[in-house]
Design an enzyme around this catalytic site. Structure first.
Site, short mmCIF file in Angstrom:
data_model
loop_
_atom_site.label_atom_id
_atom_site.label_comp_id
_atom_site.label_asym_id
_atom_site.label_seq_id
_atom_site.Cartn_x
_atom_site.Cartn_y
_atom_site.Cartn_z
CE LYS A 130 -6.24 1.39 -0.81
NZ LYS A 130 -6.92 1.22 0.50
CE1 TYR A 179 -3.22 2.87 0.44
CE2 TYR A 179 -3.49 2.30 2.75
CZ TYR A 179 -3.83 3.08 1.66
OH TYR A 179 -4.77 4.07 1.80
#
Length: 400
Positions: free
Chosen positions: A257, A229
């Site tokens: 992400k 992320y």
């Protein structure tokens, strides 16, 4: 560090990490040796969750001697990519199925007036998501306020989600931390309770070097499927492509992400790296113009049907334009402040906030009511009309 129930009941508490003796026929649970690490709520003996705990506990005592089996610990070695056992591989969702998830809701965690989890409201919200075609649920991310939870709460919520919805939706658990040791423990516990993949933010506040980023992520990649992320607005440190390219050598990297922008997404997808955008406003273009597989969405908490349409039904500039005002409204203050306020205004959750989050001011609440009218109430979750709510309707909890 306890197991406070020795006889299976519809709901009981046990400690993952403890040495237990479990009888599959009677549901008897007996403490053998205390090595507790967290407390979890576990469903009845017939559930998938209980069977998983039973299988784990049954093999903890080595039948050949009196030693106790302990889970392997990550260690600082040159080859971080340690092989997973065949049983773990067989029970794990295939990597490709996770990589193909187009719409994952970063689900909100509702609270009771005392600040504890409101699991009834949580279950209803997740049910609404699944009914509208959401493929994955991200539990206890920044939208779900994992940063405001203890690790016991966080793992319990992941376990609850797996137990209640794991047969209908993929569960991604937030296990990220700026402390590598904590990240390793949370990842191990999350996979122990059945999550399909772990989301890991880069170390924040106490930032590290690029070599340190690689070492941090390799420590958790040795455990199971990981989504990296990258959100520099929260961590104040970008994860550059050079780091991601190195991590992509691990078979356990599910994807990224990415919250930097569409050009970064295009770079990764051209290299065969799976990417979700974490920004709703970029989701349409990221999906249809830059190769992203989909979005890990905040807005889908409110309009899951429209977000599914945006991700599944080809390029739709008209629909995207219709959603932009909502995307902008949701990001006016740091996520999840606006989302929490909106769900309370819709009557889907109780108007309770854990500090340091507080509700939006009345003028922004009026804006949301007008947005609902303009977009159509039928597109939003819940059944009640959107209300402005008075300031005194909100409960803000500082100790929870």
């Amino acid at each position: 560090m306890f197991c406070n129930c020795f006889e299976a009941k519809p709901l009981f508490r046990a400690s993952i990490g403890s040495d237990l003796s479990v009888s599959s026929s009677s549901g008897q649970v007996t403490m053998l040796k205390n090595h507790c690490s967290c407390n979890l709520s576990i469903a009845e003996p017939g559930s998938v969750f209980f069977r998983s705990v039973f299988r784990t506990c049954r093999k903890r005592k080595d039948p050949k001697n009196t030693t106790y089996w302990k889970p392997p610990q990550a260690s600082a070695v040159n080859d971080f990519h340690l092989p997973m056992s065949s049983s773990v591989v067989n029970n794990r969702t295939s990597m490709e199925r996770i990589r193909n998830l187009r719409l994952i809701t970063a689900v909100k965690t509702p609270y009771l007036p005392n600040g504890q989890f409101d699991l009834d409201s949580y279950d209803k919200l997740v049910d609404m998501q699944i009914a509208k075609g959401i493929e994955g649920i991200l539990v206890a991310g920044s939208t779900g306020e994992g940063q405001l939870m203890t690790w016991s709460e966080q793992i319990m919520l992941i376990a609850h989600t797996v137990n209640c919805f794991g047969d209908r939706v993929k569960v991604v658990g937030n296990a990220g931390s700026n402390c590598t040791s904590e990240a390793i423990k949370a990842t191990e516990r999350g996979f122990a309770v059945g999550m399909n993949a772990a989301l890991h933010i880069s170390p924040y506040y106490g930032k590290t070097s690029l070599d340190g980023l690689v070492a941090h992520y390799n420590s958790v990649l040795s455990i199971g499927p990981i989504i990296v992320y990258n959100i520099p607005t929260r961590t104040h440190q970008d994860i550059p492509p050079s780091v991601v390219q190195t991590l992509a050598q691990s078979p356990n990297l599910v994807g990224v992400k990415e919250c930097v922008g569409t050009e970064r997404i295009k770079q990764y997808t051209d290299e065969g790296i799976v990417v979700w955008t974490g920004i709703d406003k970029l989701s349409h273009d990221a999906r249809w113009d830059f190769g992203a597989v989909g979005v890990q969405s905040v807005a889908s908490n409110l309009v899951p049907g429209l977000m599914r349409k945006l991700m599944f039904e080809n390029k739709n500039v008209t629909l995207n334009s219709k959603l932009i005002p909502l995307f902008d409204w949701l990001s006016h203050e740091p996520v999840p402040i606006a989302l929490n306020t909106a769900l309370a205004q819709l009557g889907v959750i109780k108007p309770v906030f854990r500090l340091p989050h507080v509700p939006l001011p009345v003028n922004k609440r009026i804006e949301f009511v007008n947005l609902v009218k303009q977009m159509g109430r039928e597109h939003f979750v819940g059944e009640k009309d959107a209300q402005v709510l008075e300031n005194h309707d909100f409960i803000v909890v500082g100790r929870y």
